[in-house]
Write an enzyme that holds these catalytic residues in place. Structure first.
Site, PDB file in Angstrom:
ATOM      1  CB  CYS A 270     -43.861 -20.644  86.288  1.00 10.08           C
ATOM      2  SG  CYS A 270     -44.722 -20.828  87.750  1.00 10.08           S
TER       3      CYS A 270
ATOM      4  CG  HIS B 267     -46.704 -19.024  83.953  1.00 11.75           C
ATOM      5  ND1 HIS B 267     -47.555 -20.079  84.305  1.00 11.75           N
ATOM      6  CD2 HIS B 267     -46.437 -18.284  84.862  1.00 11.75           C
ATOM      7  CE1 HIS B 267     -47.289 -20.179  85.648  1.00 11.75           C
ATOM      8  NE2 HIS B 267     -46.682 -18.967  86.060  1.00 11.75           N
TER       9      HIS B 267
ATOM     10  CG  ASN C  38     -49.042 -19.602  88.958  1.00 13.71           C
ATOM     11  OD1 ASN C  38     -48.729 -20.718  88.321  1.00 13.71           O
ATOM     12  ND2 ASN C  38     -48.181 -18.883  89.317  1.00 13.71           N
TER      13      ASN C  38
HETATM   14  O1  UT7 Z   1     -45.588 -17.668  88.294  1.00 12.00           O
HETATM   15  C1  UT7 Z   1     -44.687 -16.953  88.654  1.00 12.00           C
HETATM   16  C2  UT7 Z   1     -45.042 -16.732  89.924  1.00 12.00           C
HETATM   17  N1  UT7 Z   1     -45.728 -15.510  90.622  1.00 12.00           N
HETATM   18  C3  UT7 Z   1     -46.070 -14.410  89.575  1.00 12.00           C
HETATM   19  O2  UT7 Z   1     -45.787 -14.116  88.644  1.00 12.00           O
HETATM   20  C4  UT7 Z   1     -46.898 -13.340  90.824  1.00 12.00           C
HETATM   21  C5  UT7 Z   1     -46.367 -12.007  90.517  1.00 12.00           C
HETATM   22  N2  UT7 Z   1     -46.781 -11.075  91.339  1.00 12.00           N
HETATM   23  C6  UT7 Z   1     -48.238 -10.926  91.408  1.00 12.00           C
HETATM   24  O3  UT7 Z   1     -49.079 -11.450  90.859  1.00 12.00           O
HETATM   25  C7  UT7 Z   1     -48.609  -9.965  92.328  1.00 12.00           C
HETATM   26  O4  UT7 Z   1     -47.636  -9.038  92.610  1.00 12.00           O
HETATM   27  C8  UT7 Z   1     -49.602 -10.294  93.429  1.00 12.00           C
HETATM   28  C9  UT7 Z   1     -50.944 -10.734  93.047  1.00 12.00           C
HETATM   29  C10 UT7 Z   1     -48.558 -11.481  94.124  1.00 12.00           C
HETATM   30  C11 UT7 Z   1     -49.864  -9.024  94.567  1.00 12.00           C
HETATM   31  O5  UT7 Z   1     -50.515  -8.073  93.913  1.00 12.00           O
HETATM   32  P1  UT7 Z   1     -50.057  -6.524  93.967  1.00 12.00           P
HETATM   33  O6  UT7 Z   1     -51.009  -5.882  93.157  1.00 12.00           O
HETATM   34  O7  UT7 Z   1     -48.441  -6.645  93.450  1.00 12.00           O
HETATM   35  O8  UT7 Z   1     -50.173  -6.265  95.319  1.00 12.00           O
HETATM   36  P2  UT7 Z   1     -49.112  -5.954  96.517  1.00 12.00           P
HETATM   37  O9  UT7 Z   1     -48.210  -6.950  96.873  1.00 12.00           O
HETATM   38  O10 UT7 Z   1     -48.494  -4.502  95.997  1.00 12.00           O
HETATM   39  O11 UT7 Z   1     -50.105  -5.465  97.720  1.00 12.00           O
HETATM   40  C12 UT7 Z   1     -50.989  -4.549  97.739  1.00 12.00           C
HETATM   41  C13 UT7 Z   1     -51.891  -4.531  99.026  1.00 12.00           C
HETATM   42  C14 UT7 Z   1     -50.923  -4.696 100.340  1.00 12.00           C
HETATM   43  O12 UT7 Z   1     -51.536  -4.054 101.456  1.00 12.00           O
HETATM   44  P3  UT7 Z   1     -50.960  -2.707 101.797  1.00 12.00           P
HETATM   45  O13 UT7 Z   1     -49.395  -2.789 102.110  1.00 12.00           O
HETATM   46  O14 UT7 Z   1     -51.250  -1.782 100.461  1.00 12.00           O
HETATM   47  O15 UT7 Z   1     -51.885  -2.243 103.126  1.00 12.00           O
HETATM   48  C15 UT7 Z   1     -51.049  -6.126 100.531  1.00 12.00           C
HETATM   49  O16 UT7 Z   1     -50.913  -6.627 101.811  1.00 12.00           O
HETATM   50  O17 UT7 Z   1     -52.698  -5.760  98.961  1.00 12.00           O
HETATM   51  C16 UT7 Z   1     -52.507  -6.654 100.270  1.00 12.00           C
HETATM   52  N3  UT7 Z   1     -52.735  -7.994  99.643  1.00 12.00           N
HETATM   53  C17 UT7 Z   1     -53.823  -8.590  99.778  1.00 12.00           C
HETATM   54  N4  UT7 Z   1     -55.073  -8.057 100.209  1.00 12.00           N
HETATM   55  C18 UT7 Z   1     -56.331  -8.684 100.160  1.00 12.00           C
HETATM   56  C19 UT7 Z   1     -51.872  -8.728  99.271  1.00 12.00           C
HETATM   57  N5  UT7 Z   1     -52.554 -10.086  99.289  1.00 12.00           N
HETATM   58  C20 UT7 Z   1     -53.810  -9.856  99.689  1.00 12.00           C
HETATM   59  C21 UT7 Z   1     -54.785 -10.611  99.233  1.00 12.00           C
HETATM   60  N6  UT7 Z   1     -56.160 -10.048  99.786  1.00 12.00           N
HETATM   61  N7  UT7 Z   1     -55.004 -11.819  99.124  1.00 12.00           N
END
Ligand code: UT7
Length: 342
Positions: free
Chosen positions: A126, A267, A297
């Protein structure tokens, strides 16, 4: 004097360098959150709230990264009023090259007719765009070349697992290109860049197979190892901390404060990351460009796509002080300060 001799001259004074033009391209097909709801266990509400994304553009099956890059490059050349033959150097920041080799830079060079250019692909995920602009800038600053093309282009949909809801909702496809040239007005130039890598963060965001460590095999395909694997929370925390840290550093060493910045173009990985970093920098909302809702992204393309929107909206104008920032897999970290030239 030949270009080779000029480039090798160690006593040569560095020239001021400007971004002369910007071109972008996204494939026409749109993938909405509600379409993703049909593919994995997710919801429009979750995606919007947790990432800020509404839709992203996805390339058709027969379209590759070089196809997007060529469109963006042609548009940038037209905007700069230079021909492909004027380009001495080109660099393509990409995580999804058409092939390992030849490089995407070679494919683009041929397709646009940059007959006098050399170049290569740059792997910084990125941070591909900030690193590429910095590299192209050096070629012009040193006097090696008068015009260079820096491109950020990715077809992320090729390496995304559309069975993995934690990654497939985030990414999209796109490309952006800039022509960099000697500054017409020495005040209106790329002022500075600051880049870092922290390789200890590698495991948090990677594509495990397909390289020399774990070449493609039936096993790697069965285990879905040719897709993006991410520890989202770890990347999130690092991105917020590092974006504000590197921005503070580049501002401080130029005797500038956040209040001097006219536009912050980060980004676009997650709206919450951008807002948190902007908050730590005390940048008001109107100075922060966020267009992740329409593109997701796009890895190497997010910053040029955001700059293009800001130009179109006249939020970005000649003379503005622009702060660019990126964090990506690696981890790679980058910031640039640009006094916008047009
Ligand atoms: O460009 C550089 C590359 N990437 C990044 O910069 C990404 C950086 N990270 C993020 O943007 C975020 O961490 C994510 C968008 C990937 C995830 O968001 P989060 O708020 O950190 O969610 P989480 O991983 O803590 O997950 C929370 C809950 C989980 O369920 P449980 O374990 O609490 O029951 C996940 O399984 O949300 C669930 N979850 C979803 N639910 C519905 C994860 N993805 C999804 C989804 N839809 N697409």
């Amino acid at each position: 004097m030949s270009e080779t001799t000029r480039a090798g001259d160690p006593g040569r004074t560095l020239r001021a360098v400007q971004i002369s033009s910007l071109g972008t391209y996204v494939p026409p097909r749109v993938l909405t959150n509600s379409q993703l709801e049909q593919m994995v266990d997710t919801s429009d509400e979750w995606i919007l709230k947790r990432t800020g994304i509404r839709e992203r553009h996805i390339a058709d099956d027969d379209v590759a990264t070089s196809d997007l890059a060529v469109e963006a490059a042609r548009s940038a050349l037209a905007g700069a009023g230079v021909t492909a033959a004027d380009i001495g150097f080109l660099v393509v920041g990409t995580t999804t090259p058409d092939t390992f080799f030849p490089s995407t830079a070679c494919l683009v060079q041929d397709r646009i007719g940059a007959t006098r250019a050399w170049g290569f692909d740059l792997g910084a995920a990125c941070s591909g765009f900030t690193y590429s602009v910095t590299t192209a800038m050096q070629m012009v600053a040193s006097g090696a070349h008068d015009h260079a093309l820096a491109i950020g282009a990715d077809v992320m949909s090729r390496i995304i697992d559309y069975q993995d809801r934690t990654t497939c909702v985030i990414f999209g496809d796109g490309a952006g290109a800039v022509v960099v040239s000697p500054a017409a007005d020495p005040e209106l130039r790329i002022l500075d860049f600051a880049h870092e890598v922290d390789g200890s963060g590698g495991p948090a965001l990677r594509m495990p197979a397909g390289g020399s460590r774990l070449p493609a095999s039936h096993d790697t395909v069965d285990q879905r190892l040719h897709y993006v694997h991410q520890d989202g929370a770890a990347v999130f925390k690092f991105a917020v901390r590092k974006t504000s840290e590197i921005c503070h550093r580049i501002l401080d060493r130029n005797g500038l404060r956040a209040a001097d910045v006219d536009l912050f173009v980060s980004h676009q990985a997650n709206r919450r990351i951008i807002k948190a970093a902007a908050g730590q920098l005390r940048l008001p909302e109107e100075k922060v460009v966020i267009n992740i809702d329409r593109f997701g992204n796009t890895t190497g393309a997010t910053i040029p796509l955001a700059l293009a929107d800001a130009l179109a909206d006249k939020r970005l104008k000649k003379g503005d002080l622009v702060l660019l920032a990126s964090v990506g897999a690696g981890f790679t970290v980058g910031a640039m300060l640009v006094r916008w030239a047009y």
